[in-house]
Structure formats: C-alpha cells, structure tokens
Scaffold this motif. Structure first.
Motif, PDB file in Angstrom:
ATOM      1  N   LYS A   1       0.836  -1.206   0.000  1.00 59.25           N
ATOM      2  CA  LYS A   1       0.000   0.000   0.000  1.00 59.25           C
ATOM      3  C   LYS A   1       0.871   1.257   0.000  1.00 59.25           C
ATOM      4  CE  LYS A   1      -3.947  -2.029   2.342  1.00 59.25           C
ATOM      5  NZ  LYS A   1      -4.709  -2.100   3.592  1.00 59.25           N
ATOM      6  N   ASN A   2       2.021   1.196   0.685  1.00 59.40           N
ATOM      7  CA  ASN A   2       2.929   2.347   0.711  1.00 59.40           C
ATOM      8  C   ASN A   2       3.498   2.656  -0.668  1.00 59.40           C
ATOM      9  OD1 ASN A   2       2.669   2.706   3.504  1.00 59.40           O
ATOM     10  ND2 ASN A   2       4.264   1.207   3.924  1.00 59.40           N
TER      11      ASN A   2
ATOM     12  N   ASP B   1       1.963   2.802  -3.390  1.00 56.16           N
ATOM     13  CA  ASP B   1       1.039   3.626  -4.163  1.00 56.16           C
ATOM     14  C   ASP B   1       1.316   5.117  -4.004  1.00 56.16           C
ATOM     15  OD1 ASP B   1      -0.274   1.354  -5.014  1.00 56.16           O
ATOM     16  OD2 ASP B   1      -1.912   1.527  -3.562  1.00 56.16           O
ATOM     17  N   ARG B   2       1.933   5.486  -2.878  1.00 58.02           N
ATOM     18  CA  ARG B   2       2.091   6.903  -2.551  1.00 58.02           C
ATOM     19  C   ARG B   2       3.486   7.451  -2.823  1.00 58.02           C
ATOM     20  NH1 ARG B   2      -0.768   4.701   1.913  1.00 58.02           N
ATOM     21  NH2 ARG B   2       1.124   4.644   3.181  1.00 58.02           N
ATOM     22  N   VAL B   3       4.374   6.608  -3.313  1.00 52.47           N
ATOM     23  CA  VAL B   3       5.767   7.047  -3.460  1.00 52.47           C
ATOM     24  C   VAL B   3       6.301   6.743  -4.859  1.00 52.47           C
ATOM     25  CG1 VAL B   3       6.292   6.841  -1.001  1.00 52.47           C
ATOM     26  CG2 VAL B   3       6.610   4.866  -2.491  1.00 52.47           C
TER      27      VAL B   3
END
Length: 195
Positions: A122-123, A125-127
């Motif tokens: 999930k992390n 997706d943001r980086v």
C-alpha cells in the motif's frame, strides 16, 4: 485488535472490493490476468485463483499483486487452522505432533510476512523513485521469506518413519499455500520491474 482479526479484515476488504464475477466481467481484465499469470510459476493456478477478482483487478499490476498476496494470506490462514486442528488429533505419534508444531510455527511466520507485505505494498502507491524501490524491496524480501518458511515446514517430516496419511495431508496443505505464494512473488516482481 488481534493480529488474526486484522489479517481477516484485510482479506475481507480485498474481497468486498472485488465483488462477484459474472458474465459481465470485463474482457480486458480477464485477458490481463491470463497474460500476467503466464509469467507465474503455476500459471493455471494463478489464473484460477485470481479470475474471481477480475472486476477489482481490471488491468492494474498493483491491484493484481495485492490480490495475489490476499489469496496467499487466505490460504495461509486456512492452513494454519488446519494444522491447529490436526495438532489436537489424539492418534498422532510424538514425532508427528512435534513436526506439526514446527510446521505451524513456519506457517505463522509466513502469515505474518505476507500480512506485512500487503501493508507495505500500500505504501508503494504513494511514493516514487528510490522510496518506491525501498518499499518494494521490503515486499519482495518478505514474500520470498514467506515462501521459504512454507517450504521449510516439511523438513520435520523427513525420513521413512514419518511416511503416512499425516505427512501426505500436511504436504497437500503446504503445497497449496506455497504455490499461491510463489505466484504472488512472481506477480510482485513483475509489478516492480514494470513500474
């Protein structure tokens, strides 16, 4: 919240997002799953286990990897429950009971690693850039370790004295988990390469 409850909630969230498949399944997503699974270790199993989630996956490599990990998690939970029941069986030989206990520890470790991998993915997706590579490397390491744990499970059943129904039934459970985890690792690696 207990870890088991948290793991179950993660899987339920994936399932709820998936909805149900029916004759209106979008053709491109089915083709996408089939072509992505062609690179997996067990392509037919990959396609069969992920096709029910075609609506959720669409043509997203990230969602495909997440769903594959969720399937692995669910199989690990089923195997964990099976081994817990089997360990209580009264007709077991002491060595069988010990081997089942060792195997259960490996499955518990595997379950924990796959659960962490889902969270870590999930992390991603943001980086972007180096941060993406770092998070993805964690996912790949944990899924690979989970697969090692699953394969290590059968070590305690070595030797002729351990042959029989117990070993056969445990092997069937572990093989099922290891195959979907191996497929998940292939799809995670594919996502990492093509991101």
């Amino acid at each position: 919240m207990e870890p088991k409850t948290a793991i179950s909630l993660i899987f339920l969230a994936v399932i709820c997002l998936a909805g149900t498949t029916n004759s209106t399944t979008v053709k491109p997503s089915s083709t996408f799953i089939k072509s992505s699974c062609a690179t997996a270790t067990y392509p037919a199993l990959c396609e069969q286990s992920l096709s029910p989630f075609a609506k959720t996956i669409q043509t997203s490599r990230a969602q495909l990897a997440r769903t594959a990990l969720a399937v692995s998690l669910k199989r690990s939970q089923s195997t964990q429950a099976y081994l817990n029941k089997l360990k209580k069986f009264k007709g077991l030989k002491p060595r069988e009971r010990s081997a089942i206990g060792d195997c259960l520890e490996e499955v518990n470790d595997s379950l924990d690693r796959v659960s962490k991998s889902i969270q870590e993915l999930k992390n991603c997706d943001r980086v972007k850039g180096q941060e993406f590579i770092w998070h993805m490397s964690n996912v790949q390491t944990w899924v690979s370790s989970a697969l090692t744990d699953e394969n290590t499970c059968m070590d305690g059943f070595g030797g002729r004295a351990m042959e029989g129904r117990v070993k056969t039934s445990v092997r069937a459970q572990i093989t099922s988990v290891a195959h979907v985890t191996s497929n998940a690792l292939a799809l995670v690696n594919n996502f990492a390469q093509k991101h």
